[in-house]
Structures are given as structure tokens and as C-alpha cells.
Design an enzyme around this catalytic site. Structure first.
Site, PDB file in Angstrom:
ATOM      1  N   GLY A 151       1.154  -1.378   0.177  1.00  0.00           N
ATOM      2  CA  GLY A 151      -0.069   0.196  -0.074  1.00  0.00           C
ATOM      3  C   GLY A 151       0.942   1.378   0.118  1.00  0.00           C
ATOM      4  CE1 TYR A 152       4.913   5.681   2.593  1.00  0.00           C
ATOM      5  CE2 TYR A 152       6.833   3.905   2.331  1.00  0.00           C
ATOM      6  CZ  TYR A 152       5.972   4.624   3.077  1.00  0.00           C
ATOM      7  OH  TYR A 152       7.676   6.360   2.911  1.00  0.00           O
TER       8      TYR A 152
END
Length: 244
Positions: A151-152
């Protein structure tokens, strides 16, 4: 008389952003210390800079909020007369395997890391003076692809799409746009939740066999944003000690 440079650094109350703010101030820039919520820490950065003879003041701003960012830039211009360097170091991190990823966390990273970068980039494109520089902070995990970082990494991959496109859009303005992508760096955010074995393993990965420091990243950013680094444009620079 040489005109004093003016820098805005978001996420400047701690970690890499704090080191960048102090480095730019040490090189003579007047600095706007942007922060989201930790007034005490931001005030400490301002006090450190002024104690060393520099100029600085702090502004609280949610970088994803266009009006808050507009106001921060306006304050910089009102106080110091213009803006020459913008460093977007603010960001949020939430780690989880994709199968377990909380979509609220994904939305939060999207809002700060992607929307925030675009808001700051947009205002920078409108206001930076000739000879100026925008430096976005990404992450070397975009290339390293560690588990739990999807996600990051996705949010920072979007950031890395900006520099070359915006650099070309600013043709004729004498303004550079780059991203600096740190590798594992010994900040409180990075060290949180990791045991010593994990830290030691990450420190052994670069050929230099250590973690980066916030000062390592600050030195890279300061060079890219300087007159000496002005021929670097539209690039993503992986400041990671040689991790592939």
C-alpha cells in the site's frame, strides 16, 4: 547582494524532514517548518534553527488540504518575499500484507502521500521563483518491494510519476523537479516495531553496511535543491547506500 533563498519543508517536525529543514537553514535558507500536528516538535526545530543564527517559523498544514497549503505558501511569501525550494517530506505509513490491508489505511496513505504530493507540487509549480527546486520524498521500497509495504509503495510509486512530467511542464521557468527516495533510514518511524535482528539485517543490505541517517538524506536533498545541483532535473534519486 545575493538574495536569500527561502525553503518550505513539509513533515519537518521530525525524522528526515527535520534534518532537511536544519540542513537547508545551515546553508543559509530561511525555512518554513511545515507540520501536521506536533506543535511542540515543530517549535523545537524552529528554536534549533534560530539558535544557530538562522531564520524559521512553523506553519501547521494538512498537505492534502489545498487551502491549507495555499495559506502556508502565502505566509512564506509574506514573511520572506518569495519561495525558492519546496521539499515535500510529509507522509504516512501503514504496513500490512495485501490480504490483510485495512482499506481505511490505504485511503489515508492515498490522501496524504498521493493527493498531498500533488497539492504541494501544484502550489510549487505556481509559485517557485526562477532558479527554484521542488524535491519530493519517495522511498527505495518502490524498487525493493518488501512484503507488507504494498500500500505504501503504491502511494510512493505515484509520487515518482511526477518529477519528469512536471519538469517538462515547467519548461522555460528555470525550475527543477526531482524526487529523492531514501532506503532504510534510522528514524523513529522506521525503527518502530522492529526488533534488533530485523534492524541488523536491514543495516547489512547496503554495501556500506549501515542504515542511512536523516542527515544522509538531508545532504542529498540539499544538493539537488542547490545551484550546484540544478542540472539534475526530472529524476528519482535512490539515496540508499547501494541497495539494489
Amino acid at each position: 547582494m545575493t538574495q536569500q533563498r527561502v525553503a518550505i519543508v513539509t513533515g519537518a517536525s521530525r525524522g528526515i524532514g527535520r534534518a532537511i529543514a536544519r540542513k537547508l537553514a545551515a546553508e543559509g535558507a530561511a525555512v518554513v517548518v511545515g507540520y501536521s500536528g506536533n506543535t511542540v516538535a515543530a517549535t523545537e526545530v524552529v528554536d534549533e534553527i534560530t539558535a544557530d543564527g538562522g531564520q524559521a517559523f512553523a506553519v501547521a498544514a494538512d498537505i492534502a488540504g489545498e487551502h491549507a497549503v495555499e495559506a502556508m505558501f502565502a505566509q512564506a511569501e509574506e514573511r520572506f518575499g518569495g519561495i525558492d525550494v519546496v521539499v515535500n517530506s510529509a507522509g504516512v505509513l501503514a504496513l500490512a500484507p495485501i490480504a490483510d490491508l485495512d482499506l481505511d489505511d490505504l485511503d489515508r496513505m492515498h490522501r496524504t502521500n498521493i493527493r498531498g504530493a500533488f497539492v504541494v507540487a501544484r502550489e510549487s509549480a505556481r509559485r517557485l521563483r526562477p532558479g527554484g527546486s521542488l524535491v519530493l520524498i519517495s522511498t527505495s521500497v518502490v524498487g525493493l518491494r518488501f512484503p507488507t509495504y504494498a500500500g505504501y509503495t503504491a502511494s510512493k510509486g505515484a509520487v515518482e510519476a511526477i518529477p519528469m512530467i512536471l519538469a517538462r511542464e515547467l519548461r522555460g521557468r528555470d525550475v527543477t523537479v526531482n524526487a529523492v527516495a531514501p532506503g532504510p533510514t534510522a528514524t523513529d518511524l522506521f525503527l518502530e516495531g522492529k526488533d534488533q535482528t530485523a534492524i541488523d539485517s536491514l543495516a547489512k543490505q547496503p554495501p556500506l553496511e549501515r542504515l542511512g541517517t536523516p542527515e544522509d538524506i538531508a545532504a542529498t536533498v540539499a544538493f539537488v535543491a542547490s545551484a550546484a545541483g540544478h542540472w539534475i532535473n526530472g529524476q528519482v534519486i535512490r539515496a540508499n547506500g547501494g541497495i539494489i
